[in-house]
Design a protein around this motif. Sequence first.
Motif, PDB file in Angstrom:
ATOM      1  N   VAL A 200      46.180  67.651  72.679  1.00 27.23           N
ATOM      2  CA  VAL A 200      46.434  68.960  72.071  1.00 27.23           C
ATOM      3  C   VAL A 200      45.632  70.052  72.772  1.00 27.23           C
ATOM      4  O   VAL A 200      44.447  69.876  73.087  1.00 27.23           O
ATOM      5  CB  VAL A 200      46.063  68.944  70.570  1.00 27.23           C
ATOM      6  CG1 VAL A 200      46.390  70.288  69.929  1.00 27.23           C
ATOM      7  CG2 VAL A 200      46.785  67.811  69.852  1.00 27.23           C
ATOM      8  N   THR A 201      46.292  71.184  72.992  1.00 28.55           N
ATOM      9  CA  THR A 201      45.597  72.372  73.469  1.00 28.55           C
ATOM     10  C   THR A 201      46.094  73.574  72.688  1.00 28.55           C
ATOM     11  O   THR A 201      47.258  73.616  72.268  1.00 28.55           O
ATOM     12  CB  THR A 201      45.796  72.587  74.985  1.00 28.55           C
ATOM     13  OG1 THR A 201      44.986  73.678  75.429  1.00 28.55           O
ATOM     14  CG2 THR A 201      47.257  72.872  75.323  1.00 28.55           C
ATOM     15  N   ALA A 202      45.218  74.531  72.468  1.00 27.24           N
ATOM     16  CA  ALA A 202      45.567  75.751  71.737  1.00 27.24           C
ATOM     17  C   ALA A 202      45.389  76.943  72.663  1.00 27.24           C
ATOM     18  O   ALA A 202      44.806  76.830  73.747  1.00 27.24           O
ATOM     19  CB  ALA A 202      44.684  75.892  70.499  1.00 27.24           C
ATOM     20  N   SER A 203      45.897  78.090  72.245  1.00 27.31           N
ATOM     21  CA  SER A 203      45.773  79.300  73.051  1.00 27.31           C
ATOM     22  C   SER A 203      44.824  80.272  72.387  1.00 27.31           C
ATOM     23  O   SER A 203      44.348  80.047  71.274  1.00 27.31           O
ATOM     24  CB  SER A 203      47.154  79.948  73.236  1.00 27.31           C
ATOM     25  OG  SER A 203      47.497  80.701  72.089  1.00 27.31           O
ATOM     26  N   ARG A 204      44.556  81.375  73.074  1.00 30.64           N
ATOM     27  CA  ARG A 204      43.689  82.411  72.493  1.00 30.64           C
ATOM     28  C   ARG A 204      44.339  83.050  71.272  1.00 30.64           C
ATOM     29  O   ARG A 204      43.656  83.647  70.436  1.00 30.64           O
ATOM     30  CB  ARG A 204      43.416  83.495  73.552  1.00 30.64           C
ATOM     31  CG  ARG A 204      42.457  83.048  74.643  1.00 30.64           C
ATOM     32  CD  ARG A 204      42.371  84.067  75.742  1.00 30.64           C
ATOM     33  NE  ARG A 204      43.633  84.216  76.462  1.00 30.64           N
ATOM     34  CZ  ARG A 204      43.809  85.030  77.509  1.00 30.64           C
ATOM     35  NH1 ARG A 204      42.823  85.777  77.922  1.00 30.64           N
ATOM     36  NH2 ARG A 204      44.981  85.093  78.111  1.00 30.64           N
ATOM     37  N   ARG A 205      45.678  82.917  71.155  1.00 33.25           N
ATOM     38  CA  ARG A 205      46.390  83.509  70.026  1.00 33.25           C
ATOM     39  C   ARG A 205      46.467  82.583  68.818  1.00 33.25           C
ATOM     40  O   ARG A 205      46.948  82.975  67.756  1.00 33.25           O
ATOM     41  CB  ARG A 205      47.816  83.879  70.461  1.00 33.25           C
ATOM     42  CG  ARG A 205      47.886  84.936  71.536  1.00 33.25           C
ATOM     43  CD  ARG A 205      49.334  85.303  71.885  1.00 33.25           C
ATOM     44  NE  ARG A 205      50.067  84.203  72.495  1.00 33.25           N
ATOM     45  CZ  ARG A 205      51.010  83.503  71.908  1.00 33.25           C
ATOM     46  NH1 ARG A 205      51.346  83.759  70.651  1.00 33.25           N
ATOM     47  NH2 ARG A 205      51.646  82.531  72.540  1.00 33.25           N
ATOM     48  N   THR A 206      46.016  81.339  68.965  1.00 32.73           N
ATOM     49  CA  THR A 206      46.138  80.373  67.875  1.00 32.73           C
ATOM     50  C   THR A 206      45.251  80.782  66.698  1.00 32.73           C
ATOM     51  O   THR A 206      44.041  80.955  66.864  1.00 32.73           O
ATOM     52  CB  THR A 206      45.733  78.967  68.338  1.00 32.73           C
ATOM     53  OG1 THR A 206      46.506  78.619  69.496  1.00 32.73           O
ATOM     54  CG2 THR A 206      45.972  77.939  67.255  1.00 32.73           C
ATOM     55  N   PRO A 207      45.811  80.938  65.506  1.00 32.28           N
ATOM     56  CA  PRO A 207      44.977  81.296  64.353  1.00 32.28           C
ATOM     57  C   PRO A 207      43.975  80.186  64.032  1.00 32.28           C
ATOM     58  O   PRO A 207      44.250  79.004  64.252  1.00 32.28           O
ATOM     59  CB  PRO A 207      45.989  81.486  63.224  1.00 32.28           C
ATOM     60  CG  PRO A 207      47.244  80.832  63.669  1.00 32.28           C
ATOM     61  CD  PRO A 207      47.248  80.845  65.159  1.00 32.28           C
ATOM     62  N   MET A 208      42.815  80.584  63.529  1.00 33.68           N
ATOM     63  CA  MET A 208      41.742  79.624  63.292  1.00 33.68           C
ATOM     64  C   MET A 208      42.160  78.519  62.329  1.00 33.68           C
ATOM     65  O   MET A 208      41.767  77.359  62.498  1.00 33.68           O
ATOM     66  CB  MET A 208      40.502  80.357  62.760  1.00 33.68           C
ATOM     67  CG  MET A 208      39.256  79.465  62.697  1.00 33.68           C
ATOM     68  SD  MET A 208      38.844  78.681  64.291  1.00 33.68           S
ATOM     69  CE  MET A 208      38.419  80.128  65.261  1.00 33.68           C
ATOM     70  N   ALA A 209      42.965  78.835  61.328  1.00 35.61           N
ATOM     71  CA  ALA A 209      43.402  77.801  60.378  1.00 35.61           C
ATOM     72  C   ALA A 209      44.193  76.711  61.078  1.00 35.61           C
ATOM     73  O   ALA A 209      44.033  75.519  60.780  1.00 35.61           O
ATOM     74  CB  ALA A 209      44.240  78.438  59.265  1.00 35.61           C
ATOM     75  N   LEU A 210      45.042  77.098  62.020  1.00 32.49           N
ATOM     76  CA  LEU A 210      45.815  76.105  62.771  1.00 32.49           C
ATOM     77  C   LEU A 210      44.919  75.343  63.729  1.00 32.49           C
ATOM     78  O   LEU A 210      45.034  74.116  63.852  1.00 32.49           O
ATOM     79  CB  LEU A 210      46.949  76.803  63.537  1.00 32.49           C
ATOM     80  CG  LEU A 210      47.804  75.907  64.441  1.00 32.49           C
ATOM     81  CD1 LEU A 210      48.380  74.722  63.682  1.00 32.49           C
ATOM     82  CD2 LEU A 210      48.925  76.718  65.094  1.00 32.49           C
ATOM     83  N   ARG A 211      44.016  76.028  64.388  1.00 25.58           N
ATOM     84  CA  ARG A 211      43.089  75.362  65.307  1.00 25.58           C
ATOM     85  C   ARG A 211      42.252  74.312  64.565  1.00 25.58           C
ATOM     86  O   ARG A 211      42.083  73.179  65.044  1.00 25.58           O
ATOM     87  CB  ARG A 211      42.174  76.406  65.962  1.00 25.58           C
ATOM     88  CG  ARG A 211      41.196  75.832  66.977  1.00 25.58           C
ATOM     89  CD  ARG A 211      40.296  76.936  67.520  1.00 25.58           C
ATOM     90  NE  ARG A 211      41.054  77.887  68.311  1.00 25.58           N
ATOM     91  CZ  ARG A 211      41.264  77.762  69.616  1.00 25.58           C
ATOM     92  NH1 ARG A 211      40.763  76.718  70.267  1.00 25.58           N
ATOM     93  NH2 ARG A 211      41.948  78.667  70.265  1.00 25.58           N
ATOM     94  N   ASP A 212      41.740  74.662  63.403  1.00 22.02           N
ATOM     95  CA  ASP A 212      40.928  73.723  62.624  1.00 22.02           C
ATOM     96  C   ASP A 212      41.755  72.517  62.186  1.00 22.02           C
ATOM     97  O   ASP A 212      41.274  71.371  62.221  1.00 22.02           O
ATOM     98  CB  ASP A 212      40.350  74.422  61.392  1.00 22.02           C
ATOM     99  CG  ASP A 212      39.272  75.441  61.748  1.00 22.02           C
ATOM    100  OD1 ASP A 212      38.772  75.407  62.889  1.00 22.02           O
ATOM    101  OD2 ASP A 212      38.951  76.277  60.880  1.00 22.02           O
ATOM    102  N   ALA A 213      43.008  72.770  61.790  1.00 16.12           N
ATOM    103  CA  ALA A 213      43.872  71.667  61.359  1.00 16.12           C
ATOM    104  C   ALA A 213      44.183  70.725  62.514  1.00 16.12           C
ATOM    105  O   ALA A 213      44.217  69.500  62.338  1.00 16.12           O
ATOM    106  CB  ALA A 213      45.167  72.227  60.762  1.00 16.12           C
ATOM    107  N   LEU A 214      44.391  71.271  63.710  1.00 14.06           N
ATOM    108  CA  LEU A 214      44.665  70.438  64.892  1.00 14.06           C
ATOM    109  C   LEU A 214      43.442  69.618  65.278  1.00 14.06           C
ATOM    110  O   LEU A 214      43.551  68.445  65.655  1.00 14.06           O
ATOM    111  CB  LEU A 214      45.106  71.326  66.057  1.00 14.06           C
ATOM    112  CG  LEU A 214      46.480  71.992  65.913  1.00 14.06           C
ATOM    113  CD1 LEU A 214      46.662  73.057  66.989  1.00 14.06           C
ATOM    114  CD2 LEU A 214      47.594  70.951  66.003  1.00 14.06           C
ATOM    115  N   THR A 215      42.277  70.233  65.186  1.00 14.24           N
ATOM    116  CA  THR A 215      41.033  69.513  65.491  1.00 14.24           C
ATOM    117  C   THR A 215      40.850  68.338  64.536  1.00 14.24           C
ATOM    118  O   THR A 215      40.517  67.216  64.955  1.00 14.24           O
ATOM    119  CB  THR A 215      39.825  70.464  65.382  1.00 14.24           C
ATOM    120  OG1 THR A 215      40.013  71.572  66.263  1.00 14.24           O
ATOM    121  CG2 THR A 215      38.538  69.756  65.737  1.00 14.24           C
ATOM    122  N   ALA A 216      41.079  68.582  63.244  1.00 18.30           N
ATOM    123  CA  ALA A 216      40.919  67.516  62.245  1.00 18.30           C
ATOM    124  C   ALA A 216      41.944  66.404  62.461  1.00 18.30           C
ATOM    125  O   ALA A 216      41.629  65.213  62.333  1.00 18.30           O
ATOM    126  CB  ALA A 216      41.063  68.104  60.840  1.00 18.30           C
TER     127      ALA A 216
END
Length: 337
Positions: A200-216
Amino acid sequence: MLRDGTGLITWVLTDGKAGDELQALSVAEALGLAPEIRRVMPKPPFTWLMPWGPIDPRERPGARGSPIAPPFPDLLFGSGRRAVAYLRHIKRASGGRTFTVFLKDPRTGPKTADFIWSPSYDRLRGPNVLTTLTPPHRVSAQRIEAARAQPDPRLIHLPPPRVAVLAGGNSRHHRFTDEDIARFMRHLTAIAEAGAGLMVTASRRTPMALRDALTALTSRHGGFFWDGSGENPYVDLLALADFIVATADSFNMIGEAAATGRPILAFEPAGGHPKLDVYMSELKRHGIVHPFEGRLEGQPYEPLNSTPKVAKAIAEGFSRHRRALGMPDIAFSLETP
């Protein structure tokens, strides 16, 4: 003044927007060029008239700190609405010597530049206009092959099928609502629980809620989430993927994924854009893109990469331009499709 191995002065001219700059750099690099990046910063009222009006006189070639100070380039790549007036200005100021390339529809017609690349979903057509379905980008066949030959050690242990997850984010036209994030995570959880190895990779536009969910999610299922540390594994994710899940909020991200020949599963957040809808529909018609609904589906296809085609057309146009001026031809180091 910067000259590369060809002896040419080459500029990439934008207002600094990352997507515009990336496309221009990708084509220049496909020609084996090392361009100089020039960024314009016009101010009102001149920005209000762009792309039809003149340049901001505070950035004229003779002004102190001008982004278009001479010597003018042999080859100029421009992209973005604010670059149009500057590209036309340089063409005139160079006495027609500069060969101008514009990427995307300039809105001012095909005579804006010597060569124009425009996506096929735009209406612009002309003898100097090349249209392709996917946009030019830096994910070349050579880079993909190199990544497959020497896999990133952070990814190689993941079980097949390996799934690259490319998460975009909020934009002018798309918004990841709480419901979107929950739905996306349900679908990703389904394929992770079925045994897929998530990269998984995220972008600078990825909202923090989505980033945290992907990390988990990757932590729970032994996947990989790039947190920004170490070398960016973006091309490695694409190269090693059996399937690619991408959020449908970026023309470039979907186009880069199509260069792999792997099935693309598109997740569509709230919002939308008519041109992006046409783009996605055409890719679906070709069997490249499929809706992402928590299942891995689709078959491999011939990789789709427009960058070499765009670069080849520019090289041919530039050669004709040089011959017309009585100048020696240039041998470009074109990348192969």
